[in-house]
Motif scaffolding. Structure first.
Motif, PDB file in Angstrom:
ATOM      1  N   ARG A  50      -0.682  -6.168 -11.044  1.00  0.00           N
ATOM      2  CA  ARG A  50       0.209  -7.054 -10.315  1.00  0.00           C
ATOM      3  C   ARG A  50       1.398  -7.380 -11.203  1.00  0.00           C
ATOM      4  NH1 ARG A  50      -3.250 -11.912  -8.432  1.00  0.00           N
ATOM      5  NH2 ARG A  50      -3.845 -11.828 -10.598  1.00  0.00           N
ATOM      6  N   PHE A  52       4.849  -9.581 -11.550  1.00  0.00           N
ATOM      7  CA  PHE A  52       5.565 -10.739 -11.044  1.00  0.00           C
ATOM      8  C   PHE A  52       6.983 -10.712 -11.589  1.00  0.00           C
ATOM      9  CE2 PHE A  52       1.115 -12.047 -10.955  1.00  0.00           C
ATOM     10  CZ  PHE A  52       1.016 -12.475  -9.647  1.00  0.00           C
ATOM     11  N   GLU A  53       7.910 -11.171 -10.766  1.00  0.00           N
ATOM     12  CA  GLU A  53       9.319 -11.202 -11.152  1.00  0.00           C
ATOM     13  C   GLU A  53       9.815 -12.637 -11.064  1.00  0.00           C
ATOM     14  OE1 GLU A  53      11.281  -8.567  -8.517  1.00  0.00           O
ATOM     15  OE2 GLU A  53      10.183  -6.802  -9.203  1.00  0.00           O
ATOM     16  N   GLN A  56       9.949 -15.237  -7.716  1.00  0.00           N
ATOM     17  CA  GLN A  56       8.887 -15.040  -6.730  1.00  0.00           C
ATOM     18  C   GLN A  56       8.112 -16.329  -6.519  1.00  0.00           C
ATOM     19  OE1 GLN A  56       6.390 -11.862  -8.096  1.00  0.00           O
ATOM     20  NE2 GLN A  56       7.283 -10.421  -6.652  1.00  0.00           N
ATOM     21  N   LEU A  57       7.596 -16.493  -5.317  1.00  0.00           N
ATOM     22  CA  LEU A  57       6.738 -17.630  -5.005  1.00  0.00           C
ATOM     23  C   LEU A  57       5.282 -17.246  -5.254  1.00  0.00           C
ATOM     24  CD1 LEU A  57       8.329 -18.907  -1.694  1.00  0.00           C
ATOM     25  CD2 LEU A  57       8.517 -19.928  -3.956  1.00  0.00           C
ATOM     26  N   VAL A  58       4.543 -18.111  -5.935  1.00  0.00           N
ATOM     27  CA  VAL A  58       3.145 -17.843  -6.256  1.00  0.00           C
ATOM     28  C   VAL A  58       2.316 -19.097  -6.017  1.00  0.00           C
ATOM     29  CG1 VAL A  58       3.633 -16.059  -7.981  1.00  0.00           C
ATOM     30  CG2 VAL A  58       3.468 -18.439  -8.696  1.00  0.00           C
ATOM     31  N   VAL A  82       7.467 -21.468  -8.240  1.00  0.00           N
ATOM     32  CA  VAL A  82       8.466 -20.419  -8.441  1.00  0.00           C
ATOM     33  C   VAL A  82       8.325 -19.922  -9.869  1.00  0.00           C
ATOM     34  CG1 VAL A  82      10.924 -19.871  -8.462  1.00  0.00           C
ATOM     35  CG2 VAL A  82      10.028 -21.508  -6.807  1.00  0.00           C
ATOM     36  N   SER A 108      -1.377 -14.507 -15.679  1.00  0.00           N
ATOM     37  CA  SER A 108      -1.113 -13.932 -14.362  1.00  0.00           C
ATOM     38  C   SER A 108      -2.397 -13.700 -13.565  1.00  0.00           C
ATOM     39  CB  SER A 108      -0.331 -12.633 -14.486  1.00  0.00           C
ATOM     40  OG  SER A 108      -1.121 -11.656 -15.123  1.00  0.00           O
ATOM     41  N   ARG A 113       0.365 -14.000  -5.315  1.00  0.00           N
ATOM     42  CA  ARG A 113       1.643 -14.046  -4.624  1.00  0.00           C
ATOM     43  C   ARG A 113       1.535 -14.893  -3.355  1.00  0.00           C
ATOM     44  NH1 ARG A 113       5.591  -9.382  -3.184  1.00  0.00           N
ATOM     45  NH2 ARG A 113       7.396 -10.667  -2.763  1.00  0.00           N
ATOM     46  N   TYR A 115       3.117 -15.641   0.316  1.00  0.00           N
ATOM     47  CA  TYR A 115       3.942 -15.064   1.355  1.00  0.00           C
ATOM     48  C   TYR A 115       4.273 -16.159   2.358  1.00  0.00           C
ATOM     49  CZ  TYR A 115       2.349 -10.687  -0.624  1.00  0.00           C
ATOM     50  OH  TYR A 115       2.059  -9.664  -1.483  1.00  0.00           O
TER      51      TYR A 115
END
Length: 116
Positions: A50, A52-53, A56-58, A82, A108, A113, A115
């Motif tokens: 996975r 993550f950038e 991104q919302l997590v 965020v 992580s 993530r 959505y």
């Protein structure tokens, strides 16, 4: 002496037994290495990395030793957050939707993530 074997034959038989032990040990080491390779290949087929950038919302997992974890029917995830910074060892710095930063880096593995 009881088997009436002379010393030379006794030494030869001992050396043969030692060489058989070495062969069996080598075979078991090879078998163990092959088993580890098979297990690693099977694991790598299933697991997807996975990434993550920033931005991104997590959702963050609520771990059992945290104060927010209360009872069986309490939620398991908290957020959304965020991602503000991604470190090289897959650690993340997060902040709330309101902009309040979380003071420590989160692994992580403890986030997923979100959505909308």
């Amino acid at each position: 002496m009881e088997a009436e074997i002379d010393d030379e034959e006794w030494v030869k038989s001992c050396l043969e037994q030692l060489s058989l032990i070495d062969k069996k040990r080598l075979a078991s080491v090879c078998h163990g290495q092959l088993y580890q390779q098979r297990m690693a290949r099977a694991y790598n087929k299933i697991v997807r990395p996975r990434k993550f950038e920033v931005g991104q919302l997590v959702l963050r997992r609520i771990l059992p030793h945290w104060a927010e974890a209360k009872g069986n029917f309490a939620p398991n995830w908290q957020g959304p957050f965020v991602v503000t910074r991604v470190l090289s060892n897959d650690a993340l710095y997060l902040k709330d939707i309101e902009g309040k930063c979380v003071e420590m880096a989160i692994n992580s593995d403890a986030v997923k993530r979100y959505y909308v």
